[in-house]
Design a protein around this motif. Structure first.
Motif, PDB file in Angstrom:
ATOM      1  N   SER A 190       0.664  -1.321   0.067  1.00 42.30           N
ATOM      2  CA  SER A 190      -0.112  -0.127  -0.209  1.00 42.30           C
ATOM      3  C   SER A 190       0.772   1.284  -0.018  1.00 42.30           C
ATOM      4  CB  SER A 190      -1.044   0.257   1.209  1.00 42.30           C
ATOM      5  OG  SER A 190      -0.040  -0.254   2.589  1.00 42.30           O
ATOM      6  N   LEU A 191       0.382   2.381  -0.195  1.00 38.93           N
ATOM      7  CA  LEU A 191       0.944   3.650  -0.438  1.00 38.93           C
ATOM      8  C   LEU A 191       1.796   3.874   1.008  1.00 38.93           C
ATOM      9  CD1 LEU A 191      -1.693   5.730  -2.410  1.00 38.93           C
ATOM     10  CD2 LEU A 191       0.503   4.533  -3.212  1.00 38.93           C
ATOM     11  N   ASP A 192       1.197   3.665   2.088  1.00 45.48           N
ATOM     12  CA  ASP A 192       1.825   3.762   3.480  1.00 45.48           C
ATOM     13  C   ASP A 192       2.736   2.617   3.860  1.00 45.48           C
ATOM     14  OD1 ASP A 192       0.365   1.738   4.225  1.00 45.48           O
ATOM     15  OD2 ASP A 192      -1.034   2.866   5.621  1.00 45.48           O
ATOM     16  N   ALA A 193       2.821   1.521   2.793  1.00 48.13           N
ATOM     17  CA  ALA A 193       3.756   0.478   3.118  1.00 48.13           C
ATOM     18  C   ALA A 193       3.405  -0.363   4.113  1.00 48.13           C
ATOM     19  CB  ALA A 193       5.228   0.824   3.398  1.00 48.13           C
ATOM     20  N   GLU A 194       2.339  -0.311   4.745  1.00 49.82           N
ATOM     21  CA  GLU A 194       1.569  -1.008   5.845  1.00 49.82           C
ATOM     22  C   GLU A 194       0.646  -2.272   5.501  1.00 49.82           C
ATOM     23  OE1 GLU A 194       2.472  -0.496   9.019  1.00 49.82           O
ATOM     24  OE2 GLU A 194       3.795   0.989   8.282  1.00 49.82           O
ATOM     25  N   LYS A 224       3.077 -17.697   2.332  1.00 48.76           N
ATOM     26  CA  LYS A 224       3.526 -16.553   3.032  1.00 48.76           C
ATOM     27  C   LYS A 224       3.134 -15.368   2.176  1.00 48.76           C
ATOM     28  CE  LYS A 224       7.329 -14.094   5.062  1.00 48.76           C
ATOM     29  NZ  LYS A 224       9.066 -14.378   5.472  1.00 48.76           N
ATOM     30  N   ILE A 225       2.705 -14.174   2.506  1.00 48.28           N
ATOM     31  CA  ILE A 225       2.472 -12.877   1.738  1.00 48.28           C
ATOM     32  C   ILE A 225       3.680 -11.873   2.362  1.00 48.28           C
ATOM     33  CG2 ILE A 225       1.268 -10.918   1.544  1.00 48.28           C
ATOM     34  CD1 ILE A 225      -0.021 -12.868  -0.343  1.00 48.28           C
ATOM     35  N   THR A 226       4.324 -11.221   1.251  1.00 45.89           N
ATOM     36  CA  THR A 226       5.377 -10.206   1.419  1.00 45.89           C
ATOM     37  C   THR A 226       5.028  -8.936   0.608  1.00 45.89           C
ATOM     38  OG1 THR A 226       7.099 -11.886   2.135  1.00 45.89           O
ATOM     39  CG2 THR A 226       7.845  -9.515   1.529  1.00 45.89           C
ATOM     40  N   THR A 227       4.909  -7.964   1.342  1.00 48.34           N
ATOM     41  CA  THR A 227       4.427  -6.815   0.258  1.00 48.34           C
ATOM     42  C   THR A 227       5.776  -6.060   0.213  1.00 48.34           C
ATOM     43  OG1 THR A 227       4.381  -5.715   2.550  1.00 48.34           O
ATOM     44  CG2 THR A 227       2.195  -6.340   1.607  1.00 48.34           C
ATOM     45  N   VAL A 228       5.577  -5.638  -1.088  1.00 47.22           N
ATOM     46  CA  VAL A 228       6.852  -4.836  -1.582  1.00 47.22           C
ATOM     47  C   VAL A 228       6.819  -3.312  -1.826  1.00 47.22           C
ATOM     48  CG1 VAL A 228       8.332  -4.872  -3.740  1.00 47.22           C
ATOM     49  CG2 VAL A 228       7.323  -6.836  -2.937  1.00 47.22           C
ATOM     50  N   ASP A 229       7.621  -2.664  -1.274  1.00 45.00           N
ATOM     51  CA  ASP A 229       7.493  -1.113  -1.162  1.00 45.00           C
ATOM     52  C   ASP A 229       7.850  -0.713  -2.625  1.00 45.00           C
ATOM     53  OD1 ASP A 229       7.749   1.660  -1.015  1.00 45.00           O
ATOM     54  OD2 ASP A 229       7.962   1.390   1.287  1.00 45.00           O
ATOM     55  N   MET A 230       7.189  -0.226  -3.697  1.00 46.79           N
ATOM     56  CA  MET A 230       7.632  -0.022  -4.987  1.00 46.79           C
ATOM     57  C   MET A 230       8.530   1.268  -5.047  1.00 46.79           C
ATOM     58  SD  MET A 230       6.666  -2.345  -6.572  1.00 46.79           S
ATOM     59  CE  MET A 230       7.064  -1.855  -8.156  1.00 46.79           C
ATOM     60  N   ILE A 231       8.419   2.194  -3.676  1.00 48.46           N
ATOM     61  CA  ILE A 231       9.180   3.396  -3.764  1.00 48.46           C
ATOM     62  C   ILE A 231      10.529   3.199  -3.378  1.00 48.46           C
ATOM     63  CG2 ILE A 231       9.375   5.593  -2.645  1.00 48.46           C
ATOM     64  CD1 ILE A 231       6.289   5.441  -2.675  1.00 48.46           C
ATOM     65  N   ARG A 232      10.828   2.451  -2.080  1.00 46.55           N
ATOM     66  CA  ARG A 232      12.088   1.946  -1.591  1.00 46.55           C
ATOM     67  C   ARG A 232      12.627   0.779  -2.268  1.00 46.55           C
ATOM     68  NH1 ARG A 232       8.268   3.371   2.057  1.00 46.55           N
ATOM     69  NH2 ARG A 232       8.696   5.150   3.441  1.00 46.55           N
ATOM     70  N   ASP A 233      11.775  -0.052  -2.704  1.00 51.70           N
ATOM     71  CA  ASP A 233      12.507  -1.313  -3.346  1.00 51.70           C
ATOM     72  C   ASP A 233      13.594  -1.557  -2.721  1.00 51.70           C
ATOM     73  OD1 ASP A 233      13.669  -1.792  -6.774  1.00 51.70           O
ATOM     74  OD2 ASP A 233      12.864  -3.000  -5.657  1.00 51.70           O
ATOM     75  N   PRO A 234      13.461  -2.493  -1.619  1.00 48.53           N
ATOM     76  CA  PRO A 234      14.624  -3.005  -0.938  1.00 48.53           C
ATOM     77  C   PRO A 234      15.734  -3.824  -1.742  1.00 48.53           C
ATOM     78  CG  PRO A 234      12.417  -3.622   0.276  1.00 48.53           C
ATOM     79  CD  PRO A 234      12.304  -3.020  -1.291  1.00 48.53           C
ATOM     80  N   GLN A 291       8.183  -6.575 -11.671  1.00 45.80           N
ATOM     81  CA  GLN A 291       7.109  -5.723 -10.912  1.00 45.80           C
ATOM     82  C   GLN A 291       6.204  -6.711 -10.272  1.00 45.80           C
ATOM     83  OE1 GLN A 291       6.526  -2.428 -10.872  1.00 45.80           O
ATOM     84  NE2 GLN A 291       8.211  -1.902 -11.632  1.00 45.80           N
ATOM     85  N   PRO A 292       5.713  -6.566  -9.026  1.00 44.15           N
ATOM     86  CA  PRO A 292       4.959  -7.601  -8.381  1.00 44.15           C
ATOM     87  C   PRO A 292       3.827  -7.963  -9.250  1.00 44.15           C
ATOM     88  CG  PRO A 292       5.609  -6.085  -6.660  1.00 44.15           C
ATOM     89  CD  PRO A 292       5.916  -5.519  -8.155  1.00 44.15           C
ATOM     90  N   PRO A 293       3.047  -8.998  -9.342  1.00 42.48           N
ATOM     91  CA  PRO A 293       3.349 -10.185  -8.303  1.00 42.48           C
ATOM     92  C   PRO A 293       4.486 -10.981  -9.047  1.00 42.48           C
ATOM     93  CG  PRO A 293       1.508 -10.953  -9.617  1.00 42.48           C
ATOM     94  CD  PRO A 293       1.971  -9.665  -9.958  1.00 42.48           C
ATOM     95  N   PHE A 294       5.267 -11.649  -7.722  1.00 43.38           N
ATOM     96  CA  PHE A 294       6.049 -12.661  -8.389  1.00 43.38           C
ATOM     97  C   PHE A 294       6.252 -13.578  -7.026  1.00 43.38           C
ATOM     98  CE2 PHE A 294       9.551 -10.914  -5.806  1.00 43.38           C
ATOM     99  CZ  PHE A 294       9.690  -9.554  -5.843  1.00 43.38           C
ATOM    100  N   LEU A 295       6.635 -14.948  -7.646  1.00 39.25           N
ATOM    101  CA  LEU A 295       6.389 -16.031  -6.596  1.00 39.25           C
ATOM    102  C   LEU A 295       7.571 -16.736  -6.451  1.00 39.25           C
ATOM    103  CD1 LEU A 295       3.567 -17.696  -5.402  1.00 39.25           C
ATOM    104  CD2 LEU A 295       4.398 -19.324  -7.272  1.00 39.25           C
TER     105      LEU A 295
END
Length: 252
Positions: free
Chosen positions: A18-22, A45-55, A66-70
């Motif tokens: 989400s935009l707030d990365a939460e 397991k679900i892991t959210t990807v922050d598209m701004i910070r891109d770890p 780009q998400p989704p990826f598995l």
């Protein structure tokens, strides 16, 4: 049960944050795979990807993706259609349910809606609004008519049936086709109401019933992003039209 759990593969699904990365962000492709895994009844397991910070760890895992990826037993898959095909083939009966449609027409139902919706919602010119709205409504009517028409199995059960009573596109169970279409329909419903004050017409009762039936399913309801997330995601491309003034403007 214990044997099944012991044999289950290790699966991690990466989805847009989400935009707030939460939480989970607006991405119909991510929701599509999320729904498929849930319907398969497997632990993942679900892991959210922050598209701004891109770890950096995600860059290393799936560079340029780009998400989704598995991640399936350490094997990374990054194409939505291929992920779907892989899961349907690999998580197969008798251990996992089959999700493909019985009727090929169900796979293509509603396929033109998102295209006409995009043209409609991105249009900044009030003079073109009615024409593009009619095109969108025509595609919604086409889907409504498909949902209204009894499928062969229904006619086998009741040859005199004039209207379908099925819950979803291909029957009374969610399929891959529903996983593809429902996230997009939800975006259409939320964004059109916010930016055009347009509801799905009451006369499209079979389409409205389809969405109501979906909302009763955890696999759809709990994988949807919040409406506010969808609205915010479209803020840069959707415009509010002001026909009285003959111009468009964006809400801030």
């Amino acid at each position: 049960m214990d044997g099944k759990m012991a044999e289950a593969p290790k699966i991690e699904l990466f989805v847009k944050a989400s935009l707030d990365a939460e939480g989970v962000g607006n991405c119909p492709f991510c929701q599509r795979i999320f729904m498929i895994l849930w319907l398969k009844g497997i632990t993942f397991k679900i892991t959210t990807v922050d598209m701004i910070r891109d770890p950096p760890t995600l860059k290393a895992l799936a560079p340029g993706s780009q998400p989704p990826f598995l991640c399936y037993n350490e094997e990374v898959k990054t194409d939505t259609n291929k992920i779907e095909e892989f899961l349907e083939k690999t998580l197969a009966p008798p251990q996992y349910p089959k999700l493909c449609c019985r009727y090929k027409e169900s796979d293509g139902a509603g396929e033109d809606i998102f295209r006409t919706f995009s043209a409609y919602i991105k249009n900044p010119t009030p003079e073109l609004n009615d024409m593009r709205e009619k095109k969108l409504l025509a595609t919604l009517l086409k889907l409504n008519n498909y949902l209204k028409t009894p499928l062969p199995y229904e006619l086998d059960q009741n040859p005199s049936a004039h209207e379908s009573s099925r819950l979803f596109l291909d029957g009374d169970s969610l399929t891959l086709a529903d996983c593809n279409l429902l996230p997009k329909l939800n975006i259409v419903k939320v964004v059109c109401k916010e930016y055009r004050d347009l509801d799905i017409p009451a006369e499209l009762k079979h389409l409205r019933r389809y969405l109501d039936n979906a909302k009763k399913q955890d696999e759809f309801n709990f994988t949807c992003p919040p409406d506010s997330e969808i609205i915010d995601a479209y803020q840069l491309v959707a415009v509010y039209l002001n026909p009285q003034k003959g111009k468009s403007y964006k809400k801030h």
